[in-house]
Design a protein around this motif. Structure first.
Motif, PDB file in Angstrom:
ATOM      1  N   MET A 158       0.815  -1.087   0.023  1.00  0.00           N
ATOM      2  CA  MET A 158      -0.211   0.041   0.201  1.00  0.00           C
ATOM      3  C   MET A 158       0.862   1.208  -0.022  1.00  0.00           C
ATOM      4  N   SER A 159       1.940   1.292  -0.376  1.00  0.00           N
ATOM      5  CA  SER A 159       2.902   2.538  -0.652  1.00  0.00           C
ATOM      6  C   SER A 159       2.339   3.055  -1.753  1.00  0.00           C
ATOM      7  N   GLY A 183       3.495   7.191   7.127  1.00  0.00           N
ATOM      8  CA  GLY A 183       2.396   6.346   6.366  1.00  0.00           C
ATOM      9  C   GLY A 183       1.476   7.075   6.194  1.00  0.00           C
ATOM     10  N   GLN A 186      -0.544   5.560   2.922  1.00  0.00           N
ATOM     11  CA  GLN A 186      -1.272   4.502   2.918  1.00  0.00           C
ATOM     12  C   GLN A 186      -2.898   4.920   2.576  1.00  0.00           C
ATOM     13  N   THR A 189      -3.330   5.414  -0.683  1.00  0.00           N
ATOM     14  CA  THR A 189      -3.233   4.456  -1.733  1.00  0.00           C
ATOM     15  C   THR A 189      -4.636   3.438  -1.401  1.00  0.00           C
ATOM     16  N   ILE A 190      -4.941   3.227  -0.148  1.00  0.00           N
ATOM     17  CA  ILE A 190      -6.065   2.474   0.279  1.00  0.00           C
ATOM     18  C   ILE A 190      -7.207   2.820  -0.516  1.00  0.00           C
ATOM     19  N   LEU A 235      -4.485   3.894  10.534  1.00  0.00           N
ATOM     20  CA  LEU A 235      -4.698   3.289   9.361  1.00  0.00           C
ATOM     21  C   LEU A 235      -5.780   2.247   9.621  1.00  0.00           C
ATOM     22  N   HIS A 256      -3.115  -4.479   8.675  1.00  0.00           N
ATOM     23  CA  HIS A 256      -2.504  -3.616   9.534  1.00  0.00           C
ATOM     24  C   HIS A 256      -2.544  -4.270  11.081  1.00  0.00           C
TER      25      HIS A 256
END
Length: 500
Positions: A158-159, A183, A186, A189-190, A235, A256
């Motif tokens: 998820m980078s 982070g 993330q 991207t998610i 996250l 996660h």
């Protein structure tokens, strides 16, 4: 009137103190085969103090029309410069490149071609690590034009180092959260992957090289425990707010709990200060109560489930015990399964202690011959094995194979396993020329036999058998395993026994 065609792809590079790696990064962009007219580079210097800003200006001067350079005060993380670069992007697609990483020459051309061919909103190109940088390879096992976010290893990749269709980002106003110094890529991207109609992965070649700096200066390596905890919490809560409860949400949340949260209660936990330890346990308790479902637990290893359960119960005293991570804890043999006798064994559900490792290698490495001696007409061996019986309250049912033996067992005084005493009759040894004595144990319904490790010394005994002289020797055999060898002694030498 001439109409300027927008570039196919805008490459956004957020830069802060990445020299000398930045130079190689920019060079990898100049070397792209896609052609200068089809892509643009938007580099945002976020207050670099190592000459990175000047390096960006140098490349912009040498390659006019390719680089757009923006200088700004340091913002504290990559989110702000990434957002600014995204705001300036004009390409049909956007690609985010780490300022210390490298692109393969063919990367942009093939990624754009794939997105156009498949109609993809997100495209991943195979990424590998350099200088020991760890990159999971599961998601790159094969090229897949239609990758399923919820049924693949994509949640572990998820980078933001991917190709995104800019129309998707604009439609949902996707930007990086500026209050996450670590982070922040993330959540971006998610959500992009959740919103995407199609995600593709290209595994036919390496597209992206993730570089680990020799000074471990990458942001993922220098983040503090408090930042890591905040990132894990953010996250999990972001994902839970984005997706409705169910199997799909659990497929993403499992990453996660497995990656960010479980690492906080792993080996690093004992090095945290008391305040951070308490904060980690409090977060694990609240996040587990709210989001840790049975589906997620099934995706975690027994060790992860166990440590998360300890943290949720606030058992800091157990989490910091060296035995928790040393791999030396004895195994407990139940009828249908093998458990690990870890701290808290008598306080928690047995499911937290299920052993899913290689039983044979764990046993083989833990067996010890404590002593060996001749006693009258018997060879006596005292053997320690790293196993306990049912409930960990009785010795494990061990035996000897290879020769007949009278066996007794008892719990080791220090609780490290079971001690077996084997009394092997001399007549049984004299019945053959070589004996490989093995420790026998049944675990989860399967019989295992393990060779005994060799003694640190040779043990010999002389015996007459049926009117003939013999020497019985306990010696090291192949791979330093114990062997009992029986050999005939010449009569002339045997006659000397009587004189000695």
């Amino acid at each position: 009137m001439t109409v300027t065609r927008p570039p196919d792809v805008s490459v956004v590079v957020a830069v802060h103190d990445t020299m000398p790696y930045l130079t190689a990064c920019l060079r990898s962009l100049v070397d792209q085969t896609i052609g200068a007219g089809r892509f643009e580079v938007i580099a945002v210097d976020d207050g670099s103090t190592d000459g990175g800003g000047a390096e960006l200006d140098r490349f912009a001067a040498e390659h006019p029309g390719l680089f757009t350079v923006v200088h700004q005060p340091h913002s504290g993380g990559p989110a702000v410069p990434s957002n600014r670069g995204l705001d300036l992007a004009t390409g049909r697609y956007v690609f985010f490149l780490g300022a210390d990483d490298l692109l393969a020459p063919h990367a942009l051309e093939r990624l754009v071609d794939a997105a156009d061919h498949y109609g993809s909103d997100v495209v991943l190109g195979k990424m590998v690590g350099i200088n020991g940088r760890y990159v999971r390879q599961d998601v790159y096992a094969r090229t897949d034009p239609d990758l399923d976010l919820y049924g693949s290893a994509l949640p572990y990749a998820m980078s933001n180092t991917k190709l995104f269709r800019r129309r998707l980002l604009d439609r949902y106003r996707l930007r990086f959260p500026v209050d996450m110094p670590v982070g922040s890529d993330q959540p971006f991207t998610i959500e992009a992957c959740v919103r995407a109609e199609r995600i593709s992965v290209l595994a036919d070649a390496v597209y992206y090289y993730a570089v680990r700096r020799h000074d471990r200066g990458n942001i993922t390596y220098r983040s503090s425990p408090a930042q890591r905890l905040d990132t894990a919490r953010r996250l999990i809560e972001f994902t839970a707010g984005l997706l409705p409860a169910g199997a799909r949400r659990d497929a993403v949340l499992a990453r996660h709990f497995d990656w960010e949260l479980s690492k906080l209660v792993g080996k690093d936990f004992a090095r945290f200060d008391p305040e951070t330890r308490s904060a980690v346990c409090a977060a694990v308790k609240s996040l587990s109560a709210a989001y840790l479902t049975g589906r997620i637990l099934d995706r975690l290893s027994p060790a992860q489930r166990y440590r998360l359960a300890l943290a949720a119960r606030g058992r800091i005293d157990l989490l910091i015990q060296p035995a928790l991570h040393s791999g030396s804890a004895p195994l407990v043999l139940e009828k249908e399964r093998v458990l690990v006798h870890l701290p808290g064994f008598d306080e928690m559900e047995r499911e937290h202690f299920v052993f899913n490792g290689a039983f044979d290698s764990r046993m083989a490495s833990g067996i010890r011959v404590l002593e060996a001696a001749w006693s009258s007409d018997r060879l006596v061996l005292w053997i320690r094995a790293p196993v306990l019986g049912d409930g960990a309250a009785e010795p494990a049912p061990l035996g000897i194979s290879g020769v007949p033996a009278e066996v007794t067992t008892e719990l080791a005084v220090d609780g490290s396993g079971t001690t077996l005493c084997a009394r092997i009759p001399m007549r049984a040894l004299l019945g053959g020329r070589r004996h490989d004595i093995r420790l026998a144990v049944t675990a989860a319904g399967e019989l295992y036999e393990f060779p005994l490790p060799a003694l640190g010394r040779r043990l010999r005994q002389r015996r007459w058998h049926r009117g003939r002289p013999y020497r019985i020797s306990v010696i090291p055999g192949r791979d330093e395993q114990m062997v009992v060898r029986v050999s005939r002694v010449p009569w002339r030498r045997a006659l000397l026994w009587r004189k000695q």
